[in-house]
Design a protein around this motif. Structure first.
Motif, PDB file in Angstrom:
ATOM      1  N   THR A  13      13.517  10.510  29.965  1.00 50.27           N
ATOM      2  CA  THR A  13      14.679   9.626  29.925  1.00 50.27           C
ATOM      3  C   THR A  13      14.793   9.052  28.520  1.00 50.27           C
ATOM      4  OG1 THR A  13      13.381   7.687  30.481  1.00 50.27           O
ATOM      5  CG2 THR A  13      14.287   8.949  32.328  1.00 50.27           C
ATOM      6  N   ASN A  14      15.920   8.401  28.241  1.00 53.94           N
ATOM      7  CA  ASN A  14      16.093   7.784  26.919  1.00 53.94           C
ATOM      8  C   ASN A  14      15.009   6.745  26.631  1.00 53.94           C
ATOM      9  OD1 ASN A  14      18.234   9.357  26.292  1.00 53.94           O
ATOM     10  ND2 ASN A  14      19.800   7.814  26.801  1.00 53.94           N
ATOM     11  N   ALA A  15      14.533   6.107  27.689  1.00 56.21           N
ATOM     12  CA  ALA A  15      13.504   5.090  27.488  1.00 56.21           C
ATOM     13  C   ALA A  15      12.165   5.687  27.060  1.00 56.21           C
ATOM     14  CB  ALA A  15      13.318   4.282  28.771  1.00 56.21           C
ATOM     15  N   ASP A  16      11.983   6.960  27.355  1.00 53.86           N
ATOM     16  CA  ASP A  16      10.706   7.613  27.028  1.00 53.86           C
ATOM     17  C   ASP A  16      10.657   8.181  25.610  1.00 53.86           C
ATOM     18  OD1 ASP A  16       9.972   7.246  29.677  1.00 53.86           O
ATOM     19  OD2 ASP A  16      10.687   9.218  30.302  1.00 53.86           O
ATOM     20  N   VAL A  17      11.792   8.140  24.912  1.00 47.10           N
ATOM     21  CA  VAL A  17      11.817   8.791  23.599  1.00 47.10           C
ATOM     22  C   VAL A  17      12.391   7.855  22.533  1.00 47.10           C
ATOM     23  CG1 VAL A  17      12.077  11.116  24.555  1.00 47.10           C
ATOM     24  CG2 VAL A  17      14.121   9.795  23.962  1.00 47.10           C
ATOM     25  N   ILE A  18      12.088   8.175  21.300  1.00 46.13           N
ATOM     26  CA  ILE A  18      12.740   7.560  20.144  1.00 46.13           C
ATOM     27  C   ILE A  18      13.695   8.626  19.636  1.00 46.13           C
ATOM     28  CG2 ILE A  18      12.404   6.573  17.839  1.00 46.13           C
ATOM     29  CD1 ILE A  18      10.886   5.044  19.981  1.00 46.13           C
ATOM     30  N   TRP A  19      14.967   8.289  19.562  1.00 44.62           N
ATOM     31  CA  TRP A  19      15.895   9.349  19.170  1.00 44.62           C
ATOM     32  C   TRP A  19      16.892   8.897  18.122  1.00 44.62           C
ATOM     33  CZ3 TRP A  19      21.055   8.596  20.449  1.00 44.62           C
ATOM     34  CH2 TRP A  19      21.328   7.644  21.455  1.00 44.62           C
ATOM     35  N   GLN A  20      17.375   9.850  17.378  1.00 43.92           N
ATOM     36  CA  GLN A  20      18.316   9.591  16.290  1.00 43.92           C
ATOM     37  C   GLN A  20      19.330  10.715  16.191  1.00 43.92           C
ATOM     38  OE1 GLN A  20      18.197   6.663  15.084  1.00 43.92           O
ATOM     39  NE2 GLN A  20      16.654   6.363  13.474  1.00 43.92           N
ATOM     40  N   GLU A  21      20.512  10.324  15.714  1.00 44.73           N
ATOM     41  CA  GLU A  21      21.497  11.324  15.312  1.00 44.73           C
ATOM     42  C   GLU A  21      21.932  10.965  13.896  1.00 44.73           C
ATOM     43  OE1 GLU A  21      23.559  12.108  19.688  1.00 44.73           O
ATOM     44  OE2 GLU A  21      24.560  10.823  18.237  1.00 44.73           O
ATOM     45  N   MET A  22      22.199  11.956  13.071  1.00 44.20           N
ATOM     46  CA  MET A  22      22.629  11.680  11.704  1.00 44.20           C
ATOM     47  C   MET A  22      24.111  11.975  11.570  1.00 44.20           C
ATOM     48  SD  MET A  22      21.409  13.345   8.156  1.00 44.20           S
ATOM     49  CE  MET A  22      22.733  14.490   8.229  1.00 44.20           C
ATOM     50  N   ALA A  23      24.811  11.128  10.789  1.00 39.72           N
ATOM     51  CA  ALA A  23      26.247  11.357  10.606  1.00 39.72           C
ATOM     52  C   ALA A  23      26.618  11.276   9.136  1.00 39.72           C
ATOM     53  CB  ALA A  23      27.032  10.337  11.409  1.00 39.72           C
ATOM     54  N   LEU A  24      27.587  12.100   8.743  1.00 33.96           N
ATOM     55  CA  LEU A  24      28.127  12.072   7.382  1.00 33.96           C
ATOM     56  C   LEU A  24      29.605  11.703   7.450  1.00 33.96           C
ATOM     57  CD1 LEU A  24      26.592  15.415   6.029  1.00 33.96           C
ATOM     58  CD2 LEU A  24      25.746  13.102   5.580  1.00 33.96           C
ATOM     59  N   TYR A  25      30.041  10.879   6.450  1.00 34.63           N
ATOM     60  CA  TYR A  25      31.424  10.399   6.419  1.00 34.63           C
ATOM     61  C   TYR A  25      31.964  10.638   5.022  1.00 34.63           C
ATOM     62  CZ  TYR A  25      29.226   7.564  10.111  1.00 34.63           C
ATOM     63  OH  TYR A  25      28.506   7.143  11.194  1.00 34.63           O
ATOM     64  N   LYS A  26      33.112  11.290   4.940  1.00 33.85           N
ATOM     65  CA  LYS A  26      33.727  11.497   3.619  1.00 33.85           C
ATOM     66  C   LYS A  26      34.983  10.629   3.518  1.00 33.85           C
ATOM     67  CE  LYS A  26      35.961  15.391   1.924  1.00 33.85           C
ATOM     68  NZ  LYS A  26      35.954  16.848   1.679  1.00 33.85           N
ATOM     69  N   VAL A  27      35.036   9.830   2.453  1.00 37.21           N
ATOM     70  CA  VAL A  27      36.201   8.949   2.246  1.00 37.21           C
ATOM     71  C   VAL A  27      36.647   9.054   0.797  1.00 37.21           C
ATOM     72  CG1 VAL A  27      35.796   7.231   4.061  1.00 37.21           C
ATOM     73  CG2 VAL A  27      34.575   7.056   1.890  1.00 37.21           C
ATOM     74  N   ALA A  32      23.776   2.354   6.044  1.00 35.73           N
ATOM     75  CA  ALA A  32      24.267   3.619   5.479  1.00 35.73           C
ATOM     76  C   ALA A  32      23.814   3.765   4.041  1.00 35.73           C
ATOM     77  CB  ALA A  32      25.783   3.656   5.564  1.00 35.73           C
ATOM     78  N   ARG A  33      23.871   4.985   3.553  1.00 36.29           N
ATOM     79  CA  ARG A  33      23.593   5.202   2.138  1.00 36.29           C
ATOM     80  C   ARG A  33      24.585   6.207   1.586  1.00 36.29           C
ATOM     81  NH1 ARG A  33      20.178   9.506   0.594  1.00 36.29           N
ATOM     82  NH2 ARG A  33      19.839  10.936   2.328  1.00 36.29           N
ATOM     83  N   VAL A  34      24.720   6.167   0.276  1.00 36.56           N
ATOM     84  CA  VAL A  34      25.653   7.092  -0.362  1.00 36.56           C
ATOM     85  C   VAL A  34      24.897   8.370  -0.685  1.00 36.56           C
ATOM     86  CG1 VAL A  34      27.107   7.490  -2.380  1.00 36.56           C
ATOM     87  CG2 VAL A  34      27.006   5.220  -1.311  1.00 36.56           C
ATOM     88  N   VAL A  35      25.456   9.483  -0.257  1.00 36.67           N
ATOM     89  CA  VAL A  35      24.821  10.766  -0.541  1.00 36.67           C
ATOM     90  C   VAL A  35      25.426  11.372  -1.795  1.00 36.67           C
ATOM     91  CG1 VAL A  35      24.289  13.052   0.363  1.00 36.67           C
ATOM     92  CG2 VAL A  35      24.468  11.114   1.918  1.00 36.67           C
ATOM     93  N   VAL A  36      26.763  11.305  -1.878  1.00 32.13           N
ATOM     94  CA  VAL A  36      27.478  11.859  -3.022  1.00 32.13           C
ATOM     95  C   VAL A  36      28.506  10.832  -3.482  1.00 32.13           C
ATOM     96  CG1 VAL A  36      29.103  13.652  -3.766  1.00 32.13           C
ATOM     97  CG2 VAL A  36      27.188  14.264  -2.293  1.00 32.13           C
ATOM     98  N   LEU A  37      28.601  10.667  -4.756  1.00 32.83           N
ATOM     99  CA  LEU A  37      29.628   9.780  -5.301  1.00 32.83           C
ATOM    100  C   LEU A  37      30.357  10.533  -6.389  1.00 32.83           C
ATOM    101  CD1 LEU A  37      30.856   6.942  -5.421  1.00 32.83           C
ATOM    102  CD2 LEU A  37      29.077   6.321  -7.038  1.00 32.83           C
ATOM    103  N   ARG A  38      31.615  10.867  -6.096  1.00 37.74           N
ATOM    104  CA  ARG A  38      32.423  11.582  -7.093  1.00 37.74           C
ATOM    105  C   ARG A  38      33.698  10.802  -7.335  1.00 37.74           C
ATOM    106  NH1 ARG A  38      32.561  17.774  -7.084  1.00 37.74           N
ATOM    107  NH2 ARG A  38      34.744  17.265  -7.376  1.00 37.74           N
ATOM    108  N   LYS A  39      34.411  11.226  -8.344  1.00 37.99           N
ATOM    109  CA  LYS A  39      35.668  10.543  -8.665  1.00 37.99           C
ATOM    110  C   LYS A  39      36.614  10.584  -7.479  1.00 37.99           C
ATOM    111  CE  LYS A  39      36.353  11.390 -13.449  1.00 37.99           C
ATOM    112  NZ  LYS A  39      37.006  12.366 -14.290  1.00 37.99           N
TER     113      LYS A  39
END
Lengths: 594, 200
Positions: free
Chosen positions: B84-98, B118-125
């Motif tokens: 069950t969810n209580a028995d595990v430590i779980w994560q999902e990763m998400a990326l957002y482009k703006v 959150a953290r910045v993965v890519v920073l472009r103009k």
């Protein structure tokens, strides 16, 4: 693919002849010898003890057939008339012999024609290794001629499948195939070999059978504590009841099973595929379970206090309505497949393991007993069933013949020694109910899948698997027309199969349901048949059609004493119903006698 | 028993050989029963040549237990567990482009990063890609925050889950390699966890 030494199929023939002697007379040396993938395959089959192959050639499997040309003396290839016939023959062979059936088919339609047989073998746990040809590896996914995605099509209906695209994989893959097909709960395995791999020459270092795959556990470990708990329940039981299935036969545990039944004195009833695991006339054999099973075993399932299920999987045709199935009983379930435990019926004590190992352990712990009163209850129900159902079926006073009296006459002539192969429908239920089985591996039928058309090819295979036994195929007029092209296989191979067509001029089982549940609206069950005797004659198989009861004994005698195959068509009552019956959605204790 | 029949999220963990076609063999165990796979991740495990599947479905424990047995029955599956969810430590990763312009102008980037982990993965103009990791509602939350500023693209990974009560698979695997493995490997210990096999 590009770097592989690929030669044209025809060119390897000469080469093959040369290496034949090396292969069979000397062991391949440490350094190996150069052989084609096809030769490596056939060598593997020989080491695995294969003597008979049922198959049909075609474009993508030609290199294997070319190699087979030189193995004629060691491998008996039976040319069938349709790949479905081939795989059912393979199943019949496996069921009568206890060995693994081997089937060859080409790519595309050849392979898709195997699917029904694979599904049948999967649900009935029949060990098979099917080899299909496939287009050249570089053509995979291009919609090449006769290309189908056989691996994905057959995944749900195989225990394991694998595509070989490089000949060097062949020895190891074939070894795994046989190991997986035979071990644990048996099942069908399909190996798809691309044409380039069949032709490709490689350095062959001999063949080693497989006995371990790290991710595969054929047998769960036997845990003595559950055997102990099971024995305690059995020893305390007042009304224990054994249900046994094909697991006893697949595990070659007939002797162990008989010892358990006889020591514990517990009445035992069988599933369709379990028939024959102990002789029909054994005093503790109380009959057949399920929808058309015997009266006592069904009713008393809901009265017993401990239910001991051995090598069976509680199919819905056995249990009827699950929420009213044996709710009063403690359930002990012996099975080799852990996924069967608690799948349909919750067990009180699960006895994981091969019943060949678990049964003797259990027998050692159970008390020697006789359940005289409890057994008498079964006999009471039998008396009622005889009066209301069996007597009418076996000794009818009607003008027309019944299916049951044909089986009864057959029993008298074969004395219960024959292998009975049945198709699917009313005749199947009648044959299973009334046929006498003195020996194990005598009832060959399509149990789980209910495949019409199974019997004729399966009977051919069953005879090849047990050549010293009489094989009688009992088939309905409907099912016979689904695979009657296999009369050609009988003709060409000269195999001796006795065929009885019980012709009621209806698709009888569906008609029975339409009569009982659809207010006799007979929707497309009125089936016309050709002149079956003339059809057999066209294949040079002698035959006879009888309508009168007085002709039955002599006709059966003629069939059985005929040298070679014989087709006997028996015209039976058109609208007869198989009873008893547990109607769908009803509990086993609601079984009807009429 | 009532707990057994109530639907909830289950995390199914499968250790397998790396074999073509096995994904299909496992997937059809669900599709045959018309059960939707909510999330599926498969990736090489910490052990060479062994893959680990993480599958999330919403079903009753009764059904999940049977599915797990069917999965473990497959030839190339070493082991299958459910939790069950209580028995595990779980994560999902998400990326957002703006759009970088919009973000730079209108959003307090610092607050956004802090509050959402959150953290910045890519920073472009022309664009910026943020990343965040967490449960579904956490990754969802950043979507709703960024949506007003013209979220250009979003993607989320399948769930990965670590089993709280697990000793890892290394020792077990060594057992599998042996011809006659020990009892805990061969036994389906997950089958009757917490109910000791005896259920009546």
């Amino acid at each position: 693919m590009n770097n592989l030494p690929v030669q044209h199929a025809g060119a390897i023939t000469e080469y093959m002849e040369a290496i034949q002697e090396i292969l069979t007379e000397e062991k391949p040396t440490e350094t190996g010898i150069e052989v084609s993938g096809s030769v490596a395959l056939l060598e593997a089959l020989i080491v695995e003890g294969v003597d008979t192959i049922f198959g049909y050639p075609g474009g993508a499997i030609m290199p294997i057939y070319d190699a087979l040309f030189d193995y004629n003396d060691k491998l008996n290839h039976i040319l069938v008339r349709h790949e479905q016939g081939g795989i059912h023959a393979g199943q019949g062979y496996a069921r009568s012999s206890g060995k693994c059936g081997v089937v060859f088919a080409t790519s595309g339609p050849g392979a898709t024609n195997l699917v029904t047989g694979l599904a049948d073998a999967q649900i009935d746990s029949t060990p098979l290794v099917c080899i299909t040809g496939q287009v050249f590896a570089h053509l995979l996914g291009t919609d090449a001629f006769q290309e189908t995605d056989v691996i994905n099509i057959t995944t749900p209906v195989t225990k394991w499948n694998y595509q070989v695209t490089d000949a060097t994989e062949i020895p190891e893959v074939i070894a795994k195939a046989f190991y997986i097909a035979r071990s644990g709960r048996p099942g069908p395995v399909l190996i798809d070999i691309t044409k380039n791999a069949q032709i490709q020459l490689f350095n062959y270092k001999g063949y080693t059978p497989c006995n371990h795959i790290r991710s595969y556990r054929p047998k769960p470990i036997v845990r003595p504590q559950y055997i102990q708990q099971a024995a305690e329940l059995i020893n305390e039981a007042k009304k224990p009841f054994i249900l046994f299935g094909q697991g006893v036969i697949l595990g070659s545990a007939e002797q162990e099973f008989k010892a358990f039944v006889e020591k514990s004195g517990i009445p035992a009833a069988w599933t369709v595929l379990g028939a024959g695991a102990i002789p029909t006339d054994h005093p503790l054999n109380v009959g057949m379970l399920g929808m058309h099973g015997n009266y006592g075993p069904n009713v008393l399932t809901n009265e017993c206090d401990v239910l001991i299920a051995i090598g069976m999987r509680f199919d819905d045709r056995v249990t009827g309505r699950l929420d009213k199935y044996a709710k009063q009983a403690k359930v002990i379930h012996l099975d080799i497949d852990p996924a069967e435990i608690d799948k349909n019926v919750k067990s009180t004590v699960p006895v994981w393991g091969d019943c060949k190992e678990t049964l003797p352990l259990l027998t050692a712990l159970v008390d020697e007993k006789q359940h005289t009163e409890w057994l008498a209850k079964f006999n009471d129900y039998t008396r009622q069933e005889v009066e209301q159902v069996i007597e009418k079926e076996l000794n009818p006073t009607t003008a027309e013949m019944t299916m049951g009296e044909v089986i009864k006459q057959l029993n008298e002539l074969t004395k219960g020694e024959a292998i009975i192969v049945t198709d699917v429908g009313q005749h199947q239920m009648v044959a299973c109910r009334y046929a006498q089985f003195n020996n194990t591996r005598s009832n060959v039928t399509s149990g789980g899948l209910g495949t019409m058309g199974f019997a004729l090819p399966a009977a051919i295979g069953a005879k090849f698997g047990a050549q010293d036994r009489t094989v009688v195929a009992i088939i309905g007029d409907g099912g016979f027309q689904m695979t009657c092209q296999e009369l050609g296989t009988i003709m060409q191979s000269g195999i001796d199969v006795k065929i009885i067509i019980l012709n009621n001029r209806f698709l009888g089982m569906v008609r029975q349901w339409q009569e009982l549940f659809n207010s006799r609206r007979y929707s497309f069950v009125d089936i016309q048949s050709p002149d079956f005797v003339a059809l057999a004659a066209a294949y040079r198989i002698p035959g006879k059609c009888i309508e009168d009861r007085k002709d039955l004994p002599s006709a059966l005698n003629e069939m059985l004493s005929n040298k070679g195959s014989f087709l006997l068509e028996v015209m039976v009552t058109k609208e007869n119903n198989v009873f008893p019956m547990v109607p769908q959605g009803c509990s086993v204790s609601e079984i009807r006698l009429k | 028993m009532t707990q057994d029949t109530e639907k909830q999220e289950f995390n199914i963990t499968v250790y397998t050989e790396n074999q073509i076609g096995l994904l299909n063999r496992i997937a059809i165990i669900f599709t045959r029963r018309k059960i939707n796979i909510d999330s599926l991740n498969t990736s090489p495990s910490e052990i060479e040549r062994i893959h680990r599947f993480n599958i999330v479905i919403t079903e009753s424990e009764d059904v999940v237990r049977k599915l797990t047995r069917q999965i473990e029955k497959q030839v190339e599956v070493l082991k299958c567990y459910y939790h069950t969810n209580a028995d595990v430590i779980w994560q999902e990763m998400a990326l957002y482009k703006v759009s970088t312009d919009v973000i730079a102008e209108k959003v307090s980037v610092e607050r956004l990063l802090r509050e959402n982990g959150a953290r910045v993965v890519v920073l472009r103009k022309d664009y910026t890609v943020f990343e965040t990791t967490g449960h579904r509602e956490e990754t969802d939350n950043l979507i709703s925050i960024l949506q007003p500023y013209g979220l250009i693209e979003f993607v989320r990974s399948a769930r990965v889950a670590i089993i709280k009560d697990s000793d890892g698979f290394n020792r077990k695997l060594r057992e599998f390699e042996r011809l006659e493995p020990g009892e805990d490997v061969i036994e389906n210990e997950y089958l009757n966890q917490g109910q000791k096999v005896f259920t009546m």
